[in-house]
Design an enzyme around this catalytic site. Structure first.
Site, PDB file in Angstrom:
ATOM      1  N   GLU A  84       0.873  -1.170   0.000  1.00 52.93           N
ATOM      2  CA  GLU A  84       0.000   0.000   0.000  1.00 52.93           C
ATOM      3  C   GLU A  84       0.912   1.222   0.000  1.00 52.93           C
ATOM      4  O   GLU A  84       1.617   1.490   0.977  1.00 52.93           O
ATOM      5  CB  GLU A  84      -0.885  -0.020   1.244  1.00 52.93           C
ATOM      6  CG  GLU A  84      -1.961   1.037   1.276  1.00 52.93           C
ATOM      7  CD  GLU A  84      -2.822   0.949   2.531  1.00 52.93           C
ATOM      8  OE1 GLU A  84      -3.287   2.017   2.991  1.00 52.93           O
ATOM      9  OE2 GLU A  84      -3.010  -0.167   3.066  1.00 52.93           O
TER      10      GLU A  84
ATOM     11  N   ASP B 209      -6.154   9.653   8.391  1.00 54.00           N
ATOM     12  CA  ASP B 209      -4.896   9.226   8.998  1.00 54.00           C
ATOM     13  C   ASP B 209      -4.596   9.947  10.304  1.00 54.00           C
ATOM     14  O   ASP B 209      -4.919  11.119  10.472  1.00 54.00           O
ATOM     15  CB  ASP B 209      -3.745   9.446   8.011  1.00 54.00           C
ATOM     16  CG  ASP B 209      -3.841   8.521   6.820  1.00 54.00           C
ATOM     17  OD1 ASP B 209      -3.888   7.305   7.039  1.00 54.00           O
ATOM     18  OD2 ASP B 209      -3.878   9.012   5.680  1.00 54.00           O
TER      19      ASP B 209
END
Length: 262
Positions: free
Chosen positions: A49, A60
């Site tokens: 990823e 995030d």
């Protein structure tokens, strides 16, 4: 068949779990990032990823936010990230690569131009956490039915009633967010994580991966009979930072996780 799907089929035949790690494109610099990708493949990583840095990564936590910020300061852009993928593909990397990114970056580049460039450079999948199912029409239309690049769907503990719609036509794997909040919340899983994962597994026609807050195989031991794989992001970034992106340390972490995650 897409490269992600090929790898997942191989793992299923061998009765092995899938291991995915996240790294931020451009860290510690583009050249060493390419070396790191090679090292991860050598260590047996199943799927990479690759985070495309963005100024406002809303899904995030602080670790990946900081990594994105530092990568942007180093001059990393989507175009340079495409160049990175194209380079490692020329050098022989066959491991599936999935972009983790935000939709503004795709729109700014041009949706159809983005899809074409993914196919040209060897980007196998895209995860877009700020693109809900109801807003995916233009992007899914651009992707079409071609195999080169596929959209990876995410589900969360609050997605229960939407799972059939989200997974309608889904390809590759489904990314199960294990906690309410952002990445990097180590071990703070949703209180009904097992029933949530079972619900997704029962309804999913494709492999189920669990991410957010995972540091080691022990973290997913209670779920290993339900999920098909695990995704490690923030912890791996912290590990890389702590060892100045030492390739041997990265290889050891990946190979050990793969060995113990059965």
């Amino acid at each position: 068949m897409n490269r992600i799907e090929e790898r997942l089929n191989e793992l299923k035949e061998k009765n092995e779990k899938t291991f995915i790690t996240y790294i931020t494109a451009g860290l510690p610099d583009m050249e060493r990032c390419g070396e790191l990708i090679h090292a991860l493949e050598e260590a047996g990583l199943d799927i990479l990823e690759l985070g495309v840095p963005f100024s406002d990564p809303v899904a995030d936590g602080p670790v990946i936010q900081d990594a994105s910020y530092r990568s942007i300061l180093k001059g990393t852009t989507l175009r340079k990230t495409f160049d990175l993928v194209e380079k490692v593909r020329r050098e022989g990397v066959r491991m599936p690569i999935v972009f983790m990114m935000y939709y503004n970056t795709i729109v700014h580049y041009g949706i159809r131009n983005f899809v074409e460039k993914c196919a040209q450079t060897g980007v196998d999948g895209v995860i877009v956490p700020d693109l809900p199912m109801e807003e995916q029409g233009a992007f899914r239309e651009a992707l079409g039915n071609r195999d080169e690049t596929i959209l990876i769907q995410l589900v969360a503990p609050v997605s229960a009633g939407r799972i059939p719609k989200i997974l309608n036509g889904a390809r590759g794997f489904v990314y199960c967010v294990s906690a309410m909040g952002v990445t990097g919340q180590s071990g703070e899983y949703h209180k009904e994580i097992l029933s949530y994962l079972r619900n997704v597994k029962e309804q999913s026609p494709i492999p189920v991966m669990m991410g957010f807050g995972i540091t080691s195989p022990e973290d997913v031991e209670p779920m290993k009979d339900i999920i098909d794989g695990a995704i490690v992001g923030s912890h791996f970034i912290k590990l890389l930072e702590s060892c100045d992106y030492n390739l041997d340390t990265a290889r050891t972490y990946v190979s050990d996780f793969k060995r113990d995650f059965r």
